[in-house]
Design a protein around this motif. Sequence first.
Motif, PDB file in Angstrom:
ATOM      1  N   GLU A  57       9.349  80.133  89.856  1.00 23.94           N
ATOM      2  CA  GLU A  57       8.789  81.127  90.765  1.00 23.94           C
ATOM      3  C   GLU A  57       7.274  81.037  90.880  1.00 23.94           C
ATOM      4  N   THR A  58       6.620  80.365  89.944  1.00 20.62           N
ATOM      5  CA  THR A  58       5.156  80.319  89.951  1.00 20.62           C
ATOM      6  C   THR A  58       4.583  79.007  90.480  1.00 20.62           C
ATOM      7  N   ILE A  59       5.424  78.017  90.769  1.00 17.22           N
ATOM      8  CA  ILE A  59       4.916  76.727  91.231  1.00 17.22           C
ATOM      9  C   ILE A  59       5.233  76.526  92.712  1.00 17.22           C
ATOM     10  N   SER A  60       4.594  75.557  93.326  1.00 18.87           N
ATOM     11  CA  SER A  60       4.782  75.283  94.754  1.00 18.87           C
ATOM     12  C   SER A  60       6.162  74.665  95.007  1.00 18.87           C
ATOM     13  N   PHE A  61       6.523  74.602  96.285  1.00 17.80           N
ATOM     14  CA  PHE A  61       7.816  74.054  96.663  1.00 17.80           C
ATOM     15  C   PHE A  61       7.970  72.605  96.218  1.00 17.80           C
ATOM     16  N   ALA A  62       6.948  71.791  96.431  1.00 11.49           N
ATOM     17  CA  ALA A  62       7.014  70.378  96.044  1.00 11.49           C
ATOM     18  C   ALA A  62       7.174  70.241  94.526  1.00 11.49           C
ATOM     19  N   GLU A  63       6.470  71.067  93.782  1.00 14.12           N
ATOM     20  CA  GLU A  63       6.595  71.032  92.322  1.00 14.12           C
ATOM     21  C   GLU A  63       7.969  71.519  91.878  1.00 14.12           C
ATOM     22  N   GLN A  64       8.533  72.489  92.595  1.00 14.40           N
ATOM     23  CA  GLN A  64       9.891  72.946  92.299  1.00 14.40           C
ATOM     24  C   GLN A  64      10.880  71.805  92.467  1.00 14.40           C
ATOM     25  N   GLN A  65      10.751  71.074  93.566  1.00  7.63           N
ATOM     26  CA  GLN A  65      11.659  69.962  93.838  1.00  7.63           C
ATOM     27  C   GLN A  65      11.557  68.904  92.744  1.00  7.63           C
ATOM     28  N   GLN A  66      10.341  68.597  92.323  1.00  4.85           N
ATOM     29  CA  GLN A  66      10.126  67.592  91.278  1.00  4.85           C
ATOM     30  C   GLN A  66      10.729  68.050  89.949  1.00  4.85           C
ATOM     31  N   LEU A  67      10.503  69.307  89.601  1.00  2.00           N
ATOM     32  CA  LEU A  67      11.033  69.839  88.342  1.00  2.00           C
ATOM     33  C   LEU A  67      12.555  69.835  88.351  1.00  2.00           C
ATOM     34  N   MET A  68      13.161  70.289  89.440  1.00  2.00           N
ATOM     35  CA  MET A  68      14.620  70.315  89.502  1.00  2.00           C
ATOM     36  C   MET A  68      15.203  68.904  89.485  1.00  2.00           C
ATOM     37  N   ALA A  69      14.524  67.947  90.091  1.00  2.00           N
ATOM     38  CA  ALA A  69      14.979  66.555  90.038  1.00  2.00           C
ATOM     39  C   ALA A  69      14.968  66.056  88.606  1.00  2.00           C
ATOM     40  N   MET A 102      13.677  66.824  99.021  1.00  2.00           N
ATOM     41  CA  MET A 102      14.639  66.216  98.122  1.00  2.00           C
ATOM     42  C   MET A 102      15.974  66.952  98.164  1.00  2.00           C
ATOM     43  N   GLY A 103      15.978  68.191  98.620  1.00  2.00           N
ATOM     44  CA  GLY A 103      17.240  68.877  98.809  1.00  2.00           C
ATOM     45  C   GLY A 103      17.723  69.710  97.644  1.00  2.00           C
ATOM     46  N   PHE A 104      16.843  70.159  96.765  1.00  2.00           N
ATOM     47  CA  PHE A 104      17.251  70.981  95.639  1.00  2.00           C
ATOM     48  C   PHE A 104      17.082  72.455  95.953  1.00  2.00           C
ATOM     49  N   GLU A 105      18.008  73.265  95.443  1.00  2.00           N
ATOM     50  CA  GLU A 105      17.942  74.715  95.553  1.00  2.00           C
ATOM     51  C   GLU A 105      18.328  75.291  94.201  1.00  2.00           C
ATOM     52  N   PHE A 106      17.846  76.501  93.910  1.00  2.00           N
ATOM     53  CA  PHE A 106      18.283  77.155  92.693  1.00  2.00           C
ATOM     54  C   PHE A 106      18.698  78.581  92.997  1.00  2.00           C
ATOM     55  N   VAL A 107      19.664  79.068  92.220  1.00  2.00           N
ATOM     56  CA  VAL A 107      20.179  80.419  92.368  1.00  2.00           C
ATOM     57  C   VAL A 107      20.152  81.062  90.987  1.00  2.00           C
ATOM     58  N   THR A 108      19.660  82.298  90.927  1.00  2.00           N
ATOM     59  CA  THR A 108      19.646  83.028  89.663  1.00  2.00           C
ATOM     60  C   THR A 108      20.639  84.174  89.727  1.00  2.00           C
ATOM     61  N   PHE A 109      21.198  84.510  88.589  1.00  2.00           N
ATOM     62  CA  PHE A 109      22.169  85.587  88.475  1.00  2.00           C
ATOM     63  C   PHE A 109      21.677  86.601  87.454  1.00  2.00           C
ATOM     64  N   LYS A 110      22.225  87.823  87.513  1.00  2.00           N
ATOM     65  CA  LYS A 110      21.804  88.901  86.616  1.00  2.00           C
ATOM     66  C   LYS A 110      22.114  88.613  85.149  1.00  2.00           C
ATOM     67  N   ASN A 111      23.130  87.823  84.880  1.00  2.00           N
ATOM     68  CA  ASN A 111      23.536  87.561  83.499  1.00  2.00           C
ATOM     69  C   ASN A 111      22.764  86.389  82.873  1.00  2.00           C
ATOM     70  N   GLU A 112      21.487  86.233  83.253  1.00  2.00           N
ATOM     71  CA  GLU A 112      20.605  85.188  82.722  1.00  2.00           C
ATOM     72  C   GLU A 112      21.192  83.790  82.903  1.00  2.00           C
ATOM     73  N   THR A 113      21.626  83.520  84.114  1.00  2.00           N
ATOM     74  CA  THR A 113      22.151  82.204  84.461  1.00  2.00           C
ATOM     75  C   THR A 113      21.367  81.664  85.645  1.00  2.00           C
ATOM     76  N   LEU A 114      21.031  80.388  85.596  1.00  2.00           N
ATOM     77  CA  LEU A 114      20.336  79.718  86.688  1.00  2.00           C
ATOM     78  C   LEU A 114      21.131  78.466  87.032  1.00  2.00           C
ATOM     79  N   GLU A 115      21.491  78.326  88.300  1.00  2.00           N
ATOM     80  CA  GLU A 115      22.225  77.149  88.752  1.00  2.00           C
ATOM     81  C   GLU A 115      21.365  76.361  89.720  1.00  2.00           C
ATOM     82  N   ILE A 116      21.423  75.046  89.602  1.00  2.00           N
ATOM     83  CA  ILE A 116      20.683  74.158  90.499  1.00  2.00           C
ATOM     84  C   ILE A 116      21.691  73.386  91.331  1.00  2.00           C
TER      85      ILE A 116
END
Length: 72
Positions: A38-50, A1-15
Amino acid sequence: MGFEFVTFKNETLEIYHRRKFATRFTGAKAVKLQSQLETISFAEQQQLMARLTGNYKRGSERVAKTHGRNYR
């Protein structure tokens, strides 16, 4: 699906969707989502971010396919 996430030290998460910014979470919500992602599979990550970004099928595609004006 093409989703990525990035985390930062200041408690920020960008999708990102297809390398374009989609949404940002901060604070406790970001920490919770990071641990969940971090605890779910890649496919589940994509679904959650969608679902988090609102970029997922809403169920009407199946109905539209069989609608009278779409028959050819």
